[in-house]
Design a protein around this motif. Structure first.
Motif, short mmCIF file in Angstrom:
data_model
loop_
_atom_site.label_atom_id
_atom_site.label_comp_id
_atom_site.label_asym_id
_atom_site.label_seq_id
_atom_site.Cartn_x
_atom_site.Cartn_y
_atom_site.Cartn_z
N ARG A 1 19.52 23.31 44.42
CA ARG A 1 20.63 22.71 43.67
C ARG A 1 21.33 21.62 44.48
O ARG A 1 21.85 20.65 43.94
CB ARG A 1 21.62 23.81 43.28
CG ARG A 1 22.35 23.55 42.01
CD ARG A 1 23.21 24.72 41.60
NE ARG A 1 23.86 25.34 42.74
CZ ARG A 1 23.89 26.65 42.98
NH1 ARG A 1 23.30 27.47 42.16
NH2 ARG A 1 24.50 27.13 44.03
N ARG B 1 17.52 28.86 45.92
CA ARG B 1 18.12 28.30 44.70
C ARG B 1 19.29 27.39 45.06
O ARG B 1 19.46 26.30 44.51
CB ARG B 1 18.58 29.45 43.80
CG ARG B 1 18.52 29.13 42.34
CD ARG B 1 18.51 30.36 41.46
NE ARG B 1 19.40 31.42 41.89
CZ ARG B 1 19.02 32.69 42.05
NH1 ARG B 1 17.77 33.06 41.83
NH2 ARG B 1 19.89 33.60 42.43
N GLU C 1 18.00 33.54 46.72
CA GLU C 1 19.35 33.00 46.51
C GLU C 1 19.54 31.71 47.32
O GLU C 1 19.98 30.69 46.79
CB GLU C 1 20.40 34.04 46.92
CG GLU C 1 21.81 33.55 46.64
CD GLU C 1 22.84 34.66 46.70
OE1 GLU C 1 22.60 35.66 47.41
OE2 GLU C 1 23.88 34.51 46.04
#
Ligand SMILES: CC(C)(COP(=O)(O)OP(=O)(O)OC[C@H]1O[C@@H](n2cnc3c(N)ncnc32)[C@H](O)[C@@H]1OP(=O)(O)O)[C@@H](O)C(=O)NCCC(=O)NCCS
Length: 149
Positions: free
Chosen positions: A119, A115, A112
């Motif tokens: 981003r 990611r 998590e």
């Protein structure tokens, strides 16, 4: 809800320690957090929901590097963008203290956070074997802090 980034206060350190203990395998104790918080090169920022701590982020600036100590979002406040926002909104504070980039170490299993960082434009520089005390490898992560120029 309009979240506002605020500097951590002494009374945030107990809830930060409680959240560390709840979410990390190698949490900082309240005493360790108090010692860090008192250092001039360390900054802790928080998002609060009234009196309740929702998310926090601590970093230490050494020369051009803002080293991520840790960040976490209370499970009750996850998936609202706080984990992403706290990293982004602390950038001007880190920049004002002289930092030109963030540097951190993330467990390879922490999909998590990896990611989220991808981003936000962080790069994965490489893997450090057995970085954590329990033997897990770390991904070393980096992001340029833009000047706003
Ligand atoms: C990693 C962590 C900080 C993320 O916190 P968070 O506040 O939930 O982060 P965000 O809300 O910014 O993003 C999380 C996810 O929610 C999604 N999201 C963000 N805003 C959203 C919204 N308004 N509605 C629905 N989902 C949303 C993001 O897209 C992301 O989803 P994805 O992983 O599928 O891409 C949190 O899971 C945590 O505290 N983990 C334990 C501690 C930890 O690992 N810390 C990092 C290492 S130091």
């Amino acid at each position: 809800m309009a979240w506002r980034l605020e500097p951590a206060r002494p009374d945030d350190l107990a809830p930060i320690a409680a959240l560390e203990a709840a979410v990390f395998r190698e949490p900082l104790s309240q005493a360790e957090l108090e010692a860090l918080w008192a250092r001039p090169d360390v900054t802790y920022v928080v998002f609060r929901d009234g009196p309740r701590l929702a998310a926090y982020f601590g970093f230490q600036v050494t020369g051009p590097t803002a080293h991520v100590i840790s960040n976490a979002t209370d499970p009750a406040y996850r998936r609202r963008g706080l984990g992403s926002r706290i990293l982004r909104e602390a950038e001007p504070l880190a920049r004002a203290k002289g930092a030109r980039w963030y540097l951190g170490e993330v467990r390879v299993s922490n999909a998590e956070q990896r990611r989220i960082l991808a981003r936000l434009g962080w790069s994965e520089l490489g893997v450090c074997p057995r970085f954590f005390r329990d033997g897990e490898d770390a991904v070393v992560v980096w992001r340029l802090i833009e000047d706003g120029r």
